[in-house]
Write an enzyme that holds these catalytic residues in place. Structure first.
Site, PDB file in Angstrom:
ATOM      1  N   GLU A 109      -0.989  18.692   0.520  1.00  0.00           N
ATOM      2  CA  GLU A 109      -0.515  18.974   1.877  1.00  0.00           C
ATOM      3  C   GLU A 109       0.365  20.222   1.924  1.00  0.00           C
ATOM      4  O   GLU A 109       0.342  20.957   2.912  1.00  0.00           O
ATOM      5  CB  GLU A 109       0.212  17.754   2.431  1.00  0.00           C
ATOM      6  CG  GLU A 109      -0.751  16.599   2.714  1.00  0.00           C
ATOM      7  CD  GLU A 109      -0.053  15.311   3.047  1.00  0.00           C
ATOM      8  OE1 GLU A 109      -0.472  14.648   4.009  1.00  0.00           O
ATOM      9  OE2 GLU A 109       0.913  14.946   2.335  1.00  0.00           O
ATOM     10  N   GLU A 129      -3.256   8.734  -0.870  1.00  0.00           N
ATOM     11  CA  GLU A 129      -2.266   7.868  -0.213  1.00  0.00           C
ATOM     12  C   GLU A 129      -2.801   6.487   0.111  1.00  0.00           C
ATOM     13  O   GLU A 129      -2.066   5.488   0.044  1.00  0.00           O
ATOM     14  CB  GLU A 129      -1.740   8.547   1.056  1.00  0.00           C
ATOM     15  CG  GLU A 129      -0.707   9.638   0.800  1.00  0.00           C
ATOM     16  CD  GLU A 129      -1.312  10.976   0.425  1.00  0.00           C
ATOM     17  OE1 GLU A 129      -0.552  11.953   0.294  1.00  0.00           O
ATOM     18  OE2 GLU A 129      -2.550  11.049   0.253  1.00  0.00           O
TER      19      GLU A 129
END
Length: 255
Positions: A109, A129
């Protein structure tokens, strides 16, 4: 310069920002987030700096959020700037990710929060995640479907499985693939090339590209006209035209 976990170095008109927690695979804790925010302030605040390069030490870009620190109550976010002090920051200057090794979770990210990505051929990218009961909330779920086709983005987000640098390049996520150990050198070269251009124009390109996402086409052109009216009133536009006519390199002043 910098903090213990984030170092900065000025290389010409480029600010090199390095996450330096090799013992923790450059995972992002509160100290790293604060250090990255401070480094970005340094980049944005100095007119002599035209671009930034973000990388990590020890052959790893970043393993993402430091889960051990998070379990102890540390936040890897900075107010108003999001994860790592970067993913929601409003940056006007170009930022390039130089990725060696793993860019996982929040590390991926951070790279998605940059404008360009240069990756070594042995780099890997992933958003795992969902394997931890979470979602890629540092921009992964939002940005990835905007960068690559929806179904391919959802495969990465729903399986949590990583992809190689070559696969990331094929998906359109990576600008350059380099031999192992050379991502930083190529990223710095790209930053130097970008820095030759007018700083006001670079900032305008970023604002238009970012703010036009999701707008109807007519509104996007209206937004662009506003940016162009500011640019055409600048001294740099006249300098660019004059330099072209005189067959010389322009001397930008950022005004």
């Amino acid at each position: 310069m910098g903090t213990t976990d984030v170092n900065t170095e000025r290389i010409g008109s480029t600010l090199l920002i390095t996450i330096d927690r090799p013992q923790g695979r450059n995972a992002v804790n509160a100290a790293v987030a604060a250090g990255l925010a401070a480094a970005l302030d340094e980049l944005e605040g100095d007119p002599a700096l035209r671009a930034g390069v973000l990388t990590g030490t020890g052959g790893t870009f970043s393993a993402g959020m430091d889960l051990k620190a998070a379990l102890q109550g540390e936040s890897p976010e900075v107010a108003g700037r999001g994860f790592g002090g970067l993913v929601e920051a409003d940056l006007t200057k170009p930022l390039i990710a130089a990725v060696e090794g793993w860019a996982m979770g929040g590390g991926f990210e951070l790279a998605l929060g940059c404008d360009l990505i240069v990756a070594a051929e042995d780099a890997k990218f992933g958003l795992p995640e969902v394997k931890r009961g979470l979602v890629a909330a540092g921009g992964g779920v939002i940005r990835l479907p905007q960068r690559i086709p929806y179904h391919l983005a959802m495969e990465l987000l729903l399986t949590g499985e990583p992809v190689t640098a070559r696969r990331a390049e094929a998906l359109g996520l990576v600008n350059r693939i380099t031999p192992s150990g050379e991502a930083l050198a190529i990223a710095l070269r790209l930053a130097e090339q970008i820095a030759l251009n007018a700083p006001l124009a670079l900032a305008a390109v970023k604002r238009i590209a970012r703010n036009a996402v999701g707008l109807p086409e007519a509104e996007a052109f209206t937004l662009q006209r506003t940016e162009l009216s500011r640019l055409t009133a600048s001294a740099d536009v006249r300098e660019g035209m004059t330099a072209f006519a005189e067959r010389r390199a322009p001397q930008w002043i950022g005004r």
